[in-house]
Structure formats: C-alpha cells, structure tokens
Design a protein around this motif. Structure first.
Motif, PDB file in Angstrom:
ATOM      1  N   UNK A 145       0.436  -1.571   0.160  1.00 13.84           N
ATOM      2  CA  UNK A 145       0.134   0.001  -0.270  1.00 13.84           C
ATOM      3  C   UNK A 145       1.030   1.191   0.603  1.00 13.84           C
ATOM      4  N   UNK A 146       0.565   2.372  -0.056  1.00 16.52           N
ATOM      5  CA  UNK A 146       1.277   3.841  -0.864  1.00 16.52           C
ATOM      6  C   UNK A 146       1.939   3.733   0.797  1.00 16.52           C
ATOM      7  N   UNK A 147       1.290   3.050   1.953  1.00 14.81           N
ATOM      8  CA  UNK A 147       2.106   3.901   3.419  1.00 14.81           C
ATOM      9  C   UNK A 147       3.020   2.888   3.976  1.00 14.81           C
ATOM     10  N   UNK A 148       2.900   1.662   2.793  1.00 14.98           N
ATOM     11  CA  UNK A 148       3.839   0.800   3.371  1.00 14.98           C
ATOM     12  C   UNK A 148       5.312   1.456   2.496  1.00 14.98           C
ATOM     13  N   UNK A 149       5.042   2.203   2.199  1.00 15.97           N
ATOM     14  CA  UNK A 149       6.444   2.380   1.163  1.00 15.97           C
ATOM     15  C   UNK A 149       7.393   3.044   2.174  1.00 15.97           C
ATOM     16  N   UNK A 150       9.385   2.201   1.730  1.00 13.14           N
ATOM     17  CA  UNK A 150      10.058   3.043   2.803  1.00 13.14           C
ATOM     18  C   UNK A 150      10.547   4.485   2.359  1.00 13.14           C
ATOM     19  N   UNK A 151      11.129   4.916   3.245  1.00 17.39           N
ATOM     20  CA  UNK A 151      11.563   6.777   1.887  1.00 17.39           C
ATOM     21  C   UNK A 151      10.204   7.544   1.665  1.00 17.39           C
ATOM     22  N   UNK A 152       9.550   7.514   2.089  1.00 18.51           N
ATOM     23  CA  UNK A 152       8.545   8.171   0.969  1.00 18.51           C
ATOM     24  C   UNK A 152       9.382   9.358   0.211  1.00 18.51           C
ATOM     25  N   UNK A 153       9.581  10.324   1.598  1.00 20.10           N
ATOM     26  CA  UNK A 153      10.839  12.104   0.916  1.00 20.10           C
ATOM     27  C   UNK A 153      11.554  11.610  -0.248  1.00 20.10           C
ATOM     28  N   UNK A 154      12.596  10.817   0.294  1.00 27.89           N
ATOM     29  CA  UNK A 154      13.528  10.184  -0.967  1.00 27.89           C
ATOM     30  C   UNK A 154      12.524  10.010  -2.165  1.00 27.89           C
ATOM     31  N   UNK A 155      11.922   9.368  -2.213  1.00 31.45           N
ATOM     32  CA  UNK A 155      10.628   9.222  -3.673  1.00 31.45           C
ATOM     33  C   UNK A 155      10.432  10.132  -4.303  1.00 31.45           C
ATOM     34  N   UNK A 156      10.255  10.930  -3.458  1.00 36.00           N
ATOM     35  CA  UNK A 156       9.402  12.224  -3.988  1.00 36.00           C
ATOM     36  C   UNK A 156      10.640  13.602  -4.350  1.00 36.00           C
ATOM     37  N   UNK A 157      11.807  12.887  -4.396  1.00 35.51           N
ATOM     38  CA  UNK A 157      12.868  13.830  -4.423  1.00 35.51           C
ATOM     39  C   UNK A 157      13.303  13.052  -6.088  1.00 35.51           C
ATOM     40  N   UNK A 158      13.391  11.984  -6.039  1.00 32.48           N
ATOM     41  CA  UNK A 158      14.255  11.744  -7.319  1.00 32.48           C
ATOM     42  C   UNK A 158      13.308  11.380  -7.873  1.00 32.48           C
TER      43      UNK A 158
END
Lengths: 294, 650, 356
Positions: free
Chosen positions: A168-181
C-alpha cells in the motif's frame, strides 16, 4: 563483459584488523529514529569510538550484525549514503526477537555493531551502463546506498530507472526520498502498489507490471533487483524474457544468519555463504543452486 | 569430563550422560558408548538440555506471597509459613484436608520420602503424583494380567523381537532410544504393526499402519483378540493360562463385522494385523499416552496385555517421564504403599507402620484430580506440590487453574516460576537432576544412578531437603542423605532389594527382578462406545518431538523452542478446505471445557474429522479441551479423542 | 629435529615423556570413565592414559571448538562493558586417531582461512597432536575409504605407531618438531627394521576394515543433484532429528550464538554446536524455512559432506570415516548406509530411464 558480484574494499575480519575481536561488537549510539511504515523504522547510528568512526567505511550492499544488548544479534543492511559512512542508517522491520527489541530502543540507547560484512553491488563494473533498479517492499533499503552512490557519481552511469512496488502507499519506505528522486530530471522513477488508497495516483499492481514501461536496451543495462524472494524470482524471469543475460541481473539475498563471517553455517545456500560470498549475487551464480527457489 | 555419568532427567529411556563443567555451567555433554541404552548417542534434549536448565530463569530463592506479589524470602520463613499452614489445618480439620502431589521427575529417594512425608509426618492419605495424569492407568491393568506394573522387556532385547504392536505412542519422538531399537528391529525383519489415528514418524519403520478413529482402540483390540481366538492363532499352551475361559467368554459379544463401522478399520486389516503378530513370535506389545490417556484406559491396557500374554509375548508400557516407573514403585500413588502394597491390606499397613514408626489409616485418599476438585470445594485447604506444573498437566485447564487459585494454601517446589508456582502462597526453588544425588527408574524398570554434577543453583535445594525442612518445622525428622534412603528402600521394597549405591558405582543399573510371575488373562468388560458425534471433530493431542510433557524444562532450551515457534494445529486438507482454512489461518478449537487458538498447518497425517493439537505452548494447551471425565478404574483423566468444534478466526 | 624424521619411544620411557610434556602443557588423553567407556580427558599422571582404547565416541573437536564456548561477557548497567574471553592454554592431545587428526586439520583450514576465527585459532595454535595409528580398526571404521587413516603420511604433528614394546615416533610438522625437541633425549633413532615393522603393521591394519563406503560415486550424484527427491524424503522420514550425527561428527562445525542472562545486568554470549538437521537451523524470522522438510535437511548434510562444490572450497570432502555417525544414528543414516542406498537408488533410476 560478464558481470560478477563485487569484492568490497573493506570486510570485517578480512582486512580491517578486527583480529581477536571478530565476534566483539563495537558500541554505537542511536542518534535518530524515523518511522518509515507501521512495522519499519530507520535508525541512525554513530560509533562511540571516534577514531573508529572517522576511519569507518562501507559500500552499497554490505550489512552489519547489530547487537541489542541483552537480546541478541541480527543482520541488517546499510541503508544510507556511503559517502557519509558514519553516522550510518539501518532500516529495520520488526519481525523477530532482535528486530522487535530494536524497535523498542530510544534515541541515546546503545547497540553493538560488527561490520561492514558481506560483499557489495558491482558499481565499478557497471560504470558506463544504464541501470535498472527494481525493488519491492523492504527491498529498497539495500538499494538506497546504491542510488545515493550513483547519483553522486551521475556522469559515470547512463540512464537510471527506479521501479518500486509496495503493498500500500503507506507501506513504502523512504517516502521523502522517493519524492525527491521522482522530481529529478536525470532519473526515471515508477512506483506501484497492490492496494491503492484514495490519494494514490500512480500505478497499481506488482512491481513486475512496471517493466513493460521501461525503455532500455538489455545488452547495455545492469538490473539490480531486491525484495521478497517471490518478487525476485518473478522479476528475474521477466528480465530474462526481456533479453537480459543472467549476469546482468544482480540481486541481494537473505538467509537466517548468526555469525555473519562465514563460520556458523546457518546462511548457506548450497555451497555459498550469504554472509561472505553474498549477500549480493548475480542471477547466473545462483540459478543452478537447488537450495534456492529462484 | 565427569568420571562417572549421570542419568538424563528428560524421558523414560534413561540415557547415561557425562558432563563437563566450568564453574557452575555445563560446557560439554557426552553420551556413554557402553551404556546399554545410550550406545553412544543422545537425542536433542540430551544434547542441549543440561546446559540450559541451569539458566538464569531458575528460581533462586524461596518466594512467599504477600497480597498479590510473590517476594523473595529466607528459607526458614518460607518453611515456617508452610509448617504453620499445615499445623493450622491439622488442628482445625485434620489430615484429610491436606493434599500432597509429587511428580514423575523426582528421584526414587524423593518419591519414597514423599510417601513417608505424606503418610507418616502429615498423616494424610491424600497422596498422588503426576502419574495420575499420564500413565497410572497401566497399574491396575498390568497387575491383573502380566502381574507386574512395569515392562517385561529390556530395550536392548527389542531388536530381536519377531513382531511388535505399537499402539498410541509416538515413540521415535518421545522415547528416541526405544524408537531406535524399533528401527533396528525393522531392519532385522521384525514385523511392526503401528496403531495410531495420526500417521506418526513410526510409519517409516512400520510394516502395517492402522489408523482407527480416535477413541476406538478398545474395540479394535478386542476384535483383534477375538480374531486370534477364533482362528486358533495362539500357542496351545495359552489355554492353560489362569483366566483363559472367562477371558475368552468375555469376548463373546464382540462383533468382528462391526469393526469397520466403529473403528474405521476393515476386517481384512484386522486379519492382517493378527497374522503379522501371531505368525511372528516373540511379540512385544507397546503402548503409550495414546492408550493411557484414553477413556477406558485400564480396559485397553488389559486387552493389550491379554494379547501379549495370549501370544506368549511381552508388554512394554511406554512411560514418557524419566521416573514415572520409580514414582509408582515408591508409592507416590493414591492408595498404594511403596512396592505396590495396597493401602487396603492390613499387612501392608502394618509393615510400613513399623518401618516409619507411625499409624496409617485404612481409609483411602484422593487422587490428584479429586484433590483438585477438593481444592475448589474447600475440602482440601492445604495443597503441597513437588516438581509438577499441575496447571498444565491437569485436564480442563481453566477449571484446574481456578482450583489452584482458590485453594486456601498452595506450596510449590519447582525449578522455575511455572504457571502453577505463580499461583502459590509459597514457592521453593528446587534442584534439577544435575544438582542432586539419587536414582531414576526408566521404562525397563532399570534403576540408575543420578549423580550431582553441578552445585545447586543459587539457594535451591533438592525436594528431599525441602521435605525434611518442612518435617523438621513440624517436629519430625526425615533423612537427608539419598544413599541412606536408598538403603532403607532396598531393605523394604522387594523390587529394589538389589539396589545399592556401592553396586551402582561399579556397574550399570539393572531392571528390577522379574520373579517367576505367572501371567493371567483378564476378562474384559463390555464397553459403551461413544459413537455419537455431538461435535464435529475428535482431538488428537500429542507431544511433538523435543518439548517434553508440560515443557517447564524443555521450553527453556532455545534449540528446542526454536523448532516450534508458533502454537499450531494440524488439519487434514479436505477438512480445511471445507472450512475455508489454509496454511497459516487461525482456528479456534473449543469443547465444553475450554478453548484455544492455533495456527493451522495442513497435513495428511491427520485423518479427516480430527484435529492434531500438540502440547508445548504453555497455557495454550489441548488440556484446556479435556473435561474431568476419567477412566473409572484408574482415575486417569481422558485427554484423548475429546470431542471438539472448530471455528475460523480472523 | 627435522620434520619427517622418525624415532623410537620405548614404552618404558612413555611415563617420563608424558610427565615432561605435562610440565609444559595440559595433556588430554584417553582415560577410562565408567562401564567400559573411554573418553579424552585432562590427565595429571601418565598411568591415567588408557592406551588400548578404540576411540572416544565424543569427538575431540571439543578441544578446539568446545561444545559450549563463551565468546564474551557483557554488562548493561550504565554503560556497556564487554569482557572478551579467549582460551590460550597450551595443550597436547595424546592418542588421537588419524581420522580425528584429518578432521581437525580440515576444521583448521575452515576456521582460519581468509576470515580467521580468533577463538579457534588460539586453541589450535596452542594444541599439539600426538596421534596414535590404529593397528586394529573398529567395526564401524572406514577411514581407509576417506583418505584419513588408519595412518597418515602428512598432516600430523607427531604420529605414534605401536610396534609392541615401543612406539615409532614420526615428526610431521614444525610444531611437532618444536614440542619434541626438549624430549629428544628420551627418543632413539628409528632403524630400517622399525620402519619395516611399521609398514607391515600398517598393511595389516588396512586389511582389517569391515565397513567400506565408496564415496566417489556418491559425490558425483550429490553434486549434480541427480538423486531422486523421493530418496532424500525416505531418509527424511527415517531421521529422528536427534542431532547425534552432527554433534558426534569430528568435521561438523556449525554453531549457534545465543545471549543468556546471568542476572544483575550481566550477560554471556555463548556459541554452541548446532545442527543443520534441525528445522530451526534455517527458519527465518518471518517463519519462512528454506529447508522445511526432513528430506531437504538430510540432503543438506550429505551435500556439505560430499559435493565437489564443497570439496573445492574446503580442500577435501567432509567425511573422515570415523564411524561415529554409524554408531550414533538413531535410525541407520550413517554415511556408509546412506551412500550405499544413494548409489543403488541412482543406478535403479538410471535403469528405469534407460532407453529400452
């Protein structure tokens, strides 16, 4: 050129003078704890011994054995930027006795660390190639150092694709990094979840379903795959179907571990010790092992 | 390495172990190569047990309850508290309001002292042991047939058997050395017939595996007996055995044709069983908890013993505990004095009155189960438990724990703060088998030396010392020296007349003598088969490998606990599908007595209509599903084949 | 004193030799226990040595890799204090057999290669082996099939052969030479006659083996994974999961690591012998077990013992023919028995698959 998993520059017990302290952990202090998902936390750790801290180094793909004093030891992969080797980060899923005890730690608590252990992602051999990074769930953690390394040495690599799938979306790690990348214009980021929530605007399905969207020439690409065993198995097959050769599919494997230095025998897959011959393996290396379903 | 070995305190095989210590810890365990049972090998409990049972979870000091807390207290305070409680009840109500329950883990010397302590010091007839919950049901059945409440066969003789019938016993997992001899017998061509509703690991060695419906063994064995009688498949000489005529008449009403309907086993299968056994002498008949904890256990034991006697073979009752045999030999059993002398016989009472210098009333006492009921009703006000985690061995866990909670005064001696101990008023830290001297008697009736190899952990004491302390506080002297106690036993218990520490320092222990006892055939009563299925499923409970009985010791051993991390239950794939259950689903299992939740594992070893629920998970125990129903003759509760229902849990 | 030299140690002088050796190091030798048992134990006096013994069922690997070993202790009160523990006491194992010497050498290669296990290395450096050739192999022995006995041409420190009233004393390593030098005065030079007697005793011993095991074929099948799964599953069905095979095997070295609480904030990190035959050996925290079946675990044991993949890593296969697993298995899954059944199963399978 045939790709192989890389020997790291530094390995605990081999060339760093661990000597008679092979089994003795170094003390590190918890500096920061971040909740990634309901069952995953990232711990930032710094060695108490400043000399050791300043000379410490590791490479993407390597791991440490973490001691929770009074409980035991468990292997966790480095998950932060290798250019800043200490303090470093470990992302921990609370699953067993030691990892659950880690989740009960507070900032300022001390743990024991033995490392760096294991080999590393082949980032020298793959210079000049395009990179396809495919990760699922908690499998993004061992790939995060690789991503940092590659982005810090951007000109050494061609196109970079990052595919990430989670339940699920909540189960993603490093949500901030994913946005940055995702916001960067020098890499492509595709994300997918099995079960979307109301706000999810990206893909739905397993991460393998993202592969058709990737525009790459398999002969010029190295694929780095990490995630649950079933995911690795099916993604690897899809990649081979796409034309990747077996040495161009590189993965990080896990097994129950104890000593981390190739002596206790727990982590063997056939004749390979995941802690010293791995955890990074090419698909070519492991395909013929009957003790792994891959 | 210790020069002399000790005897393992886990299962009834009685292996000889050498240990090497470093201070207070055990750093090596080695098997004896020449010991007739051990033969150079150990099981996982032997290899990994000794080091772990000295761990820091051990009780280190006595504990005394104040309010709802148990707090450390000095020995004299703890002993004094118990003595006061006893004195108080003796003066107000008399000795019958006191109950003493021992355990099949204690040494012979301790069990003998338990008898003396209960009958001579306290004067109560309410004396029993954990055997009541496991295998005491073999005593009446075997006494009425083969004449001795013990095995007729020694373990090293097993590989020479011509045929074996193994009923209700998971031998390779529970008594591995016996299992290894069964495997060897199989390689030697022995015909092995296994009877168990669930396919066990014995199937690798069985020539014929029969799976009757749970709870129908008595009918099956009676049909087998009748088949053998009708077809004259037994030695002629058996016709001369005492009791032959009534025995054979008592089978008159058995209908061979109904065996399939009742047991789920075909007439042909029974015929094949009969041929395999009768045509391949000598036959050894073995039976374990599957029989001993079933409804009508005494009758089943009689039937099995009759089978052995009829065929000119022998019985080997499979008793799981390290000293179940010894505990019963020493009279730590309701209404039996040491040496199986019945309390009801005046000569027995006179003898022991003279040995112990006391008066022994002719009035019988309560069994362990009856004592639990009496705790609830208030008829028993003081309950003293030595070495048994009764909360987990008793049936109907909820009611039993309630009884233990509500008894006015509970004193417990144990190695750890078990579920039972945590409900006590006083807890005594006891020594494990590694920390004391004594003897155990194994499944063969072989009396073997237990040697102290490490000092007692912290302030723990042997149960013998604990009893002597309490006795002293009550104004009586009990001996503290195990060797002196064994000398007294040898003088007064005929079966142990050859036992002495001096002899055991020179040679391996020997099974107690089997004097020329002529076996009899017991007549078998008619049984009401419980064929009504008020509930959907039948319970198959078992002790999976490694964990042992209630698991107080074995749960402490990491390597053992690692084998079964999650409480699980096994279900046949077809049943599971019908209920919408998969591997890993959670299921609630319930009966009138109680319920528990387990994770499901699909297994075709489990027949349809049954659910396999192993012990090992503390209070999450299949005993919760058993009621207080007992085998009438032996008073052993019925743990097997209980009727249960299942319900998927989210 | 050169490596390769041969001497004579008169049995009349053995006592003096042992006493002299014993003044420099702890001596471990076969010692009578109880009821006919003989086990390696520390001895204080030469008379305690039981020279006419077969072998200790409990393998002497315990002197280099203890059954239970403390790695370190620690306290967790205000700060973390770690107290390393290391064994450095010199010891001589006298009377050890060729099979066990071979096994220890294999363990040394395993533990001290690339990443060096400091505990094992310390014990191994401080241990000298005085091995005793078997003039009479026991019923279960098959070292001759495993290139590990009954005598060795190399790999030993000092090798003794019983010539009757004297021992032939062969120095096989620098360590052996160093430890022998202070006692050279108790040794006489060996003559040609002595060496010829040794040769005939050795040949005699070779002829007395009752158990054989032709590992070569088995290694091929196992390495290529050609053994039908049903065969492994049958072995798995018979296995009692007692752990005796791996505990008794002088080559097996897998261990578990566990922190135990000693009370008052003090803990000990132990390591102790573990076994790949247990389900929990590979079960992961998630519950997933890559070797979930008994059969897969039996297969694992034989793969580790007899596959070219491991032979390449370890320098030789993992069986020294000591026969302990033959004696110690609760079922009948010792190496010779399994190898025989494997070979038969594979050739029967080949017959089934052969073109008509």
């Amino acid at each position: 050129m045939v790709l192989t998993a890389a020997r790291p520059r530094r390995m605990w017990g081999v060339n760093d003078g661990a000597g008679s302290g092979l089994y003795i952990p170094k003390i590190a202090v918890v500096e920061r704890i971040v909740d990634e998902t309901p069952d995953t936390k990232t711990f930032r750790l710094r060695f108490e011994d400043e000399d050791f801290a300043s000379s410490f180094s590791w490479e993407p793909g390597q791991f440490v054995e973490v001691t929770v004093f009074g409980v035991g030891e468990a292997p966790i992969g480095f998950a932060s930027n290798p250019m800043e080797p200490c303090p470093f980060e470990l992302t921990v899923v609370a699953r067993g006795k030691v990892t659950r005890a880690m989740h009960a730690l507070k900032v300022g608590d001390r743990v024991g660390i033995r490392g760096p252990l294991g080999n590393c992602w082949p980032l020298e051999q793959t210079k000049g190639m395009d990179l396809l990074i495919v990760s699922g769930g908690c499998g993004l953690a061992p790939l995060r150092p690789l991503i940092f390394h590659v982005l810090a040495n951007r000109n050494d690599y061609g196109d970079i694709w990052l595919l990430y799938g989670a339940r699920t979306p909540a189960d993603r790690d490093y949500k901030q990094d994913l946005e940055t990348w995702a916001a960067r214009n020098d890499m492509y980021v595709l994300q997918s979840v099995d079960v979307p929530d109301g706000t999810w605007k990206q893909h739905v399905g397993v991460v393998g379903s993202l592969l058709p969207l990737v525009k790459l020439n398999p002969e010029e690409t190295a694929a780095f795959v990490c995630g649950p065993p079933v995911m690795i198995k099916f993604v690897a097959r899809d990649l081979l179907k796409m034309g990747f050769t077996e040495d161009r599919v590189i993965t990080s494997l896990e097994r129950h571990m104890k000593c981390g230095v190739g002596k206790c025998g727990h982590c063997c897959i056939n004749h390979l010790y995941v802690c010293t011959d791995g955890p990074i393996f090419t698909y070519q290396q492991v395909r013929t092992l009957y003790e792994i379903d891959i | 390495m210790t020069g002399k070995p000790t005897t393992c305190g886990f299962c009834g095989c009685g292996c000889a172990l050498y240990v090497q210590t470093n201070g207070n810890q055990i750093v090596t365990v080695a098997p004896s190569q020449n010991h007739p049972i051990t033969s150079g090998r150990l099981c996982i409990k032997g290899w990994y047990g000794p080091h772990s049972i000295l761990n820091s979870n051990r009780l280190r000091t006595p504990l005394v309850r104040t309010g709802d807390q148990l707090t450390p207290a000095p020995w004299d305070e703890a002993v004094g508290t118990v003595a006061s409680a006893i004195r108080d009840v003796l003066s107000r109500r008399g000795p019958r309001a006191i109950g003493v329950i021992g355990s099949a883990r204690l040494t012979n010397e301790e069990c003998y002292m338990l008898s003396r302590f209960a009958r001579a010091v306290i004067g109560t007839p309410n004396l029993d042991s954990s055997c009541r919950f496991y295998d005491a049901s073999l005593i009446p059945g075997l006494l009425q047939t083969v004449g001795i409440p013990a095995s007729q066969v020694q373990i090293p003789e097993l590989p020479k058997a011509g045929s074996m019938l193994i009923v209700g016993a998971n031998v390779t997992e529970q008594l591995p050395q016996i299992g290894s001899r069964i495997a060897e017998a199989a390689r030697n061509g022995c015909k092995i017939v296994v009877v168990d509703p669930r396919t066990s690991r014995l199937s690798a060695f069985a020539d014929f595996f029969v799976r009757p419906r749970p709870g129908t063994d008595l009918t099956l064995i009676k049909v087998l007996l009748k088949t053998i009688l009708i077809r004259d498949m037994y030695p002629d000489s058996s016709k001369q055995l005492p009791g032959f005529e009534p025995f054979s008449h008592s089978l008159g009403s058995v209908s061979i044709d109904r065996v399939e309907e009742i047991c789920g086993v075909s007439v042909e299968a029974v015929s094949e069983m009969a041929e395999m056994l009768a045509e391949n002498p000598p036959t050894v008949v073995m039976f374990g908890s599957g029989v001993l904890q079933q409804a009508n256990s005494t009758e089943i034991v009689k039937a099995l013993a009759d089978l052995a006697v009829l065929l000119g073979g022998s019985v080997m009752p499979l008793r799981g505990h390290n000293n179940a045999q010894g505990a019963c030999d020493m009279g730590a059993v309701k209404d039996l004095l040491p040496g199986y002398m019945p309390l009801s016989e005046e000569s027995s009472r006179r003898k022991w009155e003279s040995v112990w210098n006391c008066r022994i009333s002719a009035e019988g006492g309560m069994s362990a189960l009856e004592m639990l009921n009496a705790c609830r009703s208030g008829d028993i006000e003081v309950l003293l438990l030595f070495g048994e985690n009764l909360a987990l061995s008793a049936p109907n866990t909820e009611a039993s724990m309630d009884a233990l909670r509500s008894v006015k005064f509970l004193a417990v001696s144990d190695l750890y703060l078990t579920e039972t101990a945590s409900m006590a008023n006083v807890v005594f830290p006891a020594c494990s088998f590694l920390e004391k001297d004594g003897t155990f008697t194994n499944v063969e009736g072989r009396v073997q030396r237990v040697r102290k190899v490490v000092p007692p952990v912290a302030e723990s004491k042997s149960d013998m010392e604990i009893m002597a302390d309490i006795a002293k506080a009550l104004g009586a002297e009990l001996p503290r020296d195990p060797q002196a106690v064994m000398d007294e036993i040898a003088q007064n218990v005929p079966q142990y007349s050859n036992v002495s520490y001096a002899r055991l320092d020179e040679e391996w222990g020997q099974p107690w003598p089997r004097n020329e006892i002529i076996p009899k055939l017991a007549l078998l009563g008619s049984n009401g088969e419980d064929t009504k299925q008020r509930y959907m499923f039948r319970l198959i409970s078992s002790h999976v490998n490694f964990p042992h009985r209630t698991g107080s010791m074995s749960r402490m051993i990491h390597i053992l606990a690692r084998e079964y991390p999650e409480p699980f239950a096994e279900l046949n794939a077809a049943d599971a599908e019908e209920m919408g259950l998969r591997n890993g689903s959670r299921v609630r299992i319930f009966s009138e007595a109680g319920s528990l939740v387990r994770q499901v594992i699909l297994s075709d070893a489990v027949p349809p209509g049954c659910i396999h629920v192993p012990y090992f998970f503390g209070t999450n125990t299949p005993n919760a599903l058993a009621s207080y129903e007992c085998d009438p003759e032996s008073g052993t509760p019925v743990y097997k084949a209980c009727a249960v229902e299942l319900e998927a849990v989210e | 004193m050169k490596v390769g030299s041969a001497f004579i140690l008169d049995k009349a002088r053995v006592g003096e030799f042992i006493e002299s050796l014993g003044s420099e190091m702890q001596i471990v030798a076969p010692k009578r226990q109880f009821g006919g048992d003989v086990a390696f134990a520390a001895i204080k006096h030469p008379d305690e040595i039981s020279w006419d013994y077969g072998n200790d069922i409990h393998p002497p690997k315990r002197f280099l890799l203890p059954h239970y070993e403390v790695l370190f202790r620690y306290k967790t009160n205000d700060s973390i204090q770690i107290e390393p523990v290391m064994e450095e006491r010199p010891q001589a194992i006298v009377g050890i057999r060729s099979c066990d010497v071979t096994a220890l050498r294999q363990q040394e290669r395993f533990f001290c290669s690339q990443i060096c296990d400091p505990h094992f290395e310390s014990r191994s450096k401080n241990t000298v082996l005085f091995s005793l050739v078997c003039n009479q192999p026991r019923e279960e022995c098959f070292c001759i099939c495993c290139d590990s006995g009954p005598y060795l041409f190399s790999g030993y420190d000092v090798q003794l052969t019983d010539l009757g009233d004297r021992f032939l004393y062969e120095v096989g390593s620098e360590k052996g030479a160093e430890v022998s030098a202070p006692r050279e005065h108790l040794l006489a030079n060996a003559s040609e006659k002595d060496l010829k007697l040794r040769d005939s005793i050795w040949l005699n011993a070779d002829a007395k083996f009752q158990t054989t095991s032709y590992l070569a074929k088995a290694i091929l099948f196992i390495s290529a994974n050609e053994v039908p799964q049903s065969v492994w599953d049958q072995f798995g069905a018979e296995c009692f999961r007692c752990g005796s095979c791996t505990n008794l095997c002088p080559v097996c070295s897998c261990f578990n690591v566990e922190d135990t609480k000693d009370g008052d904030g003090a803990f000990t990190r132990w390591r102790y012998w573990d076994s790949c035959q247990f389900a929990g050996f590979t079960r992961e925290a998630s519950g997933y077990n890559p070797r979930a079946t008994f059969g897969s675990r039996v297969q694992r044991r034989f793969y580790h013992k007899a596959s070219y993949q491991y032979i390449t890593r370890d320098g030789r296969h993992g069986c020294v023919g000591c026969g302990r697993c033959v004696v110690g298995c609760m079922a009948d899954l010792g190496v010779p028995s399994v190898v025989k059944r494997l070979r038969r199963a594979v050739s029967e399978q080949a017959k089934l698959e052969a073109p008509a």
